[in-house]
Design a protein around this motif. Sequence first.
Motif, PDB file in Angstrom:
ATOM      1  N   GLU A  45      -2.294   5.080   3.262  1.00  0.00           N
ATOM      2  CA  GLU A  45      -3.240   5.480   2.237  1.00  0.00           C
ATOM      3  C   GLU A  45      -4.070   6.622   2.802  1.00  0.00           C
ATOM      4  N   ARG A  54      -5.435  14.022  -2.406  1.00  0.00           N
ATOM      5  CA  ARG A  54      -5.757  15.314  -3.023  1.00  0.00           C
ATOM      6  C   ARG A  54      -5.899  16.434  -2.009  1.00  0.00           C
ATOM      7  N   LYS A  89      -0.183  13.722  -2.057  1.00  0.00           N
ATOM      8  CA  LYS A  89       0.304  12.807  -3.090  1.00  0.00           C
ATOM      9  C   LYS A  89       1.749  13.110  -3.511  1.00  0.00           C
ATOM     10  N   PHE A 132      -3.212   8.709 -15.460  1.00  0.00           N
ATOM     11  CA  PHE A 132      -3.424   8.818 -14.016  1.00  0.00           C
ATOM     12  C   PHE A 132      -3.556   7.459 -13.340  1.00  0.00           C
ATOM     13  N   ASP A 185      -2.254  19.770 -11.542  1.00  0.00           N
ATOM     14  CA  ASP A 185      -3.597  19.219 -11.412  1.00  0.00           C
ATOM     15  C   ASP A 185      -4.645  20.223 -11.871  1.00  0.00           C
ATOM     16  N   HIS A 228       3.029  13.854 -12.554  1.00  0.00           N
ATOM     17  CA  HIS A 228       2.386  14.055 -11.255  1.00  0.00           C
ATOM     18  C   HIS A 228       3.247  13.538 -10.104  1.00  0.00           C
ATOM     19  N   THR A 236       7.697  16.733  -7.768  1.00  0.00           N
ATOM     20  CA  THR A 236       7.232  17.805  -6.890  1.00  0.00           C
ATOM     21  C   THR A 236       8.136  18.996  -7.072  1.00  0.00           C
ATOM     22  N   ALA A 237       7.516  20.159  -7.129  1.00  0.00           N
ATOM     23  CA  ALA A 237       8.298  21.375  -7.293  1.00  0.00           C
ATOM     24  C   ALA A 237       8.681  21.869  -5.922  1.00  0.00           C
ATOM     25  N   LYS A 279       9.533  24.352  -3.253  1.00  0.00           N
ATOM     26  CA  LYS A 279       9.264  25.775  -3.104  1.00  0.00           C
ATOM     27  C   LYS A 279      10.520  26.467  -2.593  1.00  0.00           C
ATOM     28  N   ARG A 291     -14.301  17.964   2.200  1.00  0.00           N
ATOM     29  CA  ARG A 291     -13.282  16.995   1.777  1.00  0.00           C
ATOM     30  C   ARG A 291     -13.660  16.402   0.418  1.00  0.00           C
ATOM     31  N   LYS A 299     -13.079  18.956  -2.344  1.00  0.00           N
ATOM     32  CA  LYS A 299     -11.648  19.147  -2.636  1.00  0.00           C
ATOM     33  C   LYS A 299     -11.125  17.985  -3.458  1.00  0.00           C
ATOM     34  N   THR A 300     -11.515  16.764  -3.089  1.00  0.00           N
ATOM     35  CA  THR A 300     -11.021  15.586  -3.817  1.00  0.00           C
ATOM     36  C   THR A 300     -11.486  15.614  -5.266  1.00  0.00           C
ATOM     37  N   ARG A 331      -9.773  18.438  -7.426  1.00  0.00           N
ATOM     38  CA  ARG A 331      -8.316  18.347  -7.614  1.00  0.00           C
ATOM     39  C   ARG A 331      -7.904  17.132  -8.411  1.00  0.00           C
ATOM     40  N   SER A 332      -8.835  16.336  -8.825  1.00  0.00           N
ATOM     41  CA  SER A 332      -8.504  15.177  -9.649  1.00  0.00           C
ATOM     42  C   SER A 332      -9.061  15.405 -11.047  1.00  0.00           C
ATOM     43  N   PRO A 333      -8.207  15.440 -12.068  1.00  0.00           N
ATOM     44  CA  PRO A 333      -8.722  15.664 -13.426  1.00  0.00           C
ATOM     45  C   PRO A 333      -9.777  14.644 -13.832  1.00  0.00           C
ATOM     46  N   GLU A 356     -13.134   6.444  -2.317  1.00  0.00           N
ATOM     47  CA  GLU A 356     -12.204   6.497  -1.172  1.00  0.00           C
ATOM     48  C   GLU A 356     -11.110   5.454  -1.327  1.00  0.00           C
ATOM     49  N   SER A 408      -8.118   4.358   1.103  1.00  0.00           N
ATOM     50  CA  SER A 408      -8.138   5.247   2.269  1.00  0.00           C
ATOM     51  C   SER A 408      -9.466   5.175   3.005  1.00  0.00           C
ATOM     52  N   GLU A 428      -8.092   6.177 -11.122  1.00  0.00           N
ATOM     53  CA  GLU A 428      -9.355   6.820 -10.767  1.00  0.00           C
ATOM     54  C   GLU A 428     -10.416   6.534 -11.829  1.00  0.00           C
TER      55      GLU A 428
END
Lengths: 246, 558
Positions: free
Chosen positions: A86, A90, A133, B99, B190, B292, B295-296, B298, B320, B323-324, B327-329, B401, B404, B485
Amino acid sequence: MINIKNVTKSYAKGSVKAVDDISLEVKNGEIFGFIGPNGAGKTTTIKMITGILKPDTGSITIGGKDIQTDSVEAKRQIGFVPDSHELYDRLTGMEYIKFISDVYGVPEAQRKANTEKYLAMFGLEDSSEELIKTYSHGMKQKITLISALVHEPPLWILDEPMTGLDPKASFALKEEMRSHCDRGNTVFFSTHVLEVAERICDRIGIIDDGKLIAVGTIEELRKGEKGTTLENIFFKLTEAAEGGEK
Amino acid sequence: MNMFFTLLKTQLNNRFGLTAMRINAHSDKKAFRKQLGMSLVIIFSMIYLVAIYSFLAYKFFGLTLQANMPEIILVLTISASMIVTLLTGLIFILGSLFFAKDSEFLATLPVKPSVVFASKFSQVYLNEIFVTLAFLLPPFIIYGVSLGMGALFYLKALLIILFVPAIPLLISALLSMVLMNLVSRTRRRDTIAVVGSIALLILYVFGQTYLMSQIPENGNAQALIGLLNSQSGLINFLGRAFPPSAWATLALVNDNINGLFPLVEFICLSLILLIVTIPLAGKIYYKGALSHLETAKKNKKRSAKESKGQNSPVMAIFFREWKTITRSPIYALNSLSGIFMALIIMVLPMFGGSMKSDPQMNALLSLITGEYTVTVLLAFAGMMVLFGGLNPAASTVLSREGTSFWISKVIPVSYRTQIIGKFLFGYSIGAITAFATAIGAIIGLKISMSITAGALLLALLTLVSITAASIIIDLARPRFNWNSETEAIKQNMNVLASMLASVIIIGIYVGATWLMQTLAFSWTIIVLVDVVISVASGAFLYSFMLKYGEKRFGVIEP
């Protein structure tokens, strides 16, 4: 390096003893394998060593620093890979490594060198800029490993590190574990793969039902029975422990 | 149908921890008592809030009764309920349906996508029913008892309460499905989902404003009075923000056949939307919900970028968190949309159709920019604090969190330092919201720079207490086990507790200001005292947060 003294951890108001009065010393420069059946208390013990859980009784020191009272200094010596992966979904793999490097205070030159080395070793150079993710289970395992190694800690604690790794990565990890210990550092890891433990560990501890039932080199555990595999020793000891309880 | 109920039952059990409570009742009575205690506290708090709301509704009803317009309470509460459901429903729908962590698992089961969609939608719906019940039952009862309405009124009231969330939630579900379907075709999913969700929310607000602004342009007073004098005219006028609310009200107030047709209209629209949504979900739901996981790959071989720059542990944690969130809708929608909403609300008068030339609006504006400078300063400071303090970023700083959290326990950074990093993050969102409010006030309401600067300074000082209080609440009972979330934020009572704490803190200022004014203190003294209260309470709560946080971090077990 690790000194565990009379540590106990219970749940459900003491009715379930996950770890029952264990004492253990892991020396500098050795690969110590920690094995046991499911639910034996391996992960609970590891979580107490790393400071995630607080023991009910006893003490744990890492390089002489108590994990509870001197936690920051104790944790600075550890590179930890848990059994679950875990992470911060993001963040990209690289951002996660950078975050870990920042919190461990890794100098730029060292983090650059180690990041490149371990990304190449585990084949993640092309994926390091993707979000975690999107990673497979094995890729998450690799990123966790890299982040545990990037700051060159004297003690690696790995909870079932081979799970999810491809053969190449698994081989690379075992080589790196040996090389780490040859430099005077320590590895403490738990595994279900007894052949690996038998091949690479200097000493092995067997835990069952929260109790440490055996500790020693593979020769000491064999007790003179030449040719006996660790698997046989394991079954003999754990079944004996079970029988003793009955 | 069986599969639908099986899924719904299991998901509700998982979400509310019903089995866990049952097991704890037998084997871990301490944990059970704690859970029960928390549930009772929440229930009693809700009852208390509903009681206050009912009292206010009763007073308001009295005024409308005197003006011979008692229907106002019905149409306003039904409109408000539907509009709020429309706005908050989008966040709920996105989080729970698109999500959630169990989407991948559910997709592997031999269950139709439409059934999975329906079970998840039903969870959101059930949640909204409880909120709607608390919001609508008091005014309905007040109206019914005061006017001696018969059994038919209460039967229709029950039906309306059951159906009120339907239209807004189904609209949100349809728009979400379309949005997520479009998002699934892009690479930067995202980012598009975050931007798209916030854009949709802003669109809702502007849409409501447009509907609200459609009053007779020529300001013909006679025509307006004529319109308002007829019962249906009044109801339709007030319900223009959300037209189905007018139908629901007309259904309630008319005992005869005139009440039956609007009720049928109201229920039929709900059912039509449902009939359209479910089959559509069968076709496109999974595409959006599972995008989601794709994965694309590259095509270009890329080497790892150099890890440039070294951050201190505090800043590493700060960045951190940012960023979290971005990046989360779901996190972005909940925590950052407040910044845009605050700005929009302040500049709305510039776009509100006839509001621009509304003489009463102009009178209000000149009042704001006129002699009541200090009052305006304090009121604006309060507004900035309210907007800045209502976001859930600080009160879920640990909960988010989730599983994690173990990372925070093992890194060699003192708990104190980690809490400081989290505080800086939570405070920065509140501060940015306050700034956005300030900019909006200058542009939209033409408030002077000096008043705005004074209000902003006071607000920034007060936000220290509010951010610290919010973090203390999350430290006391973090919620790590969530399936989506949305659960981490929306079904986290810490968010509600933090909002209550913000209201209480603002209440203390309001109370102190009122008291000082009553004692005829000068405005200069009042403002100075408010500043001193801000600094003192901020320092106290910040210090307590650090001390308490160090202890709590040590014992919280992920």
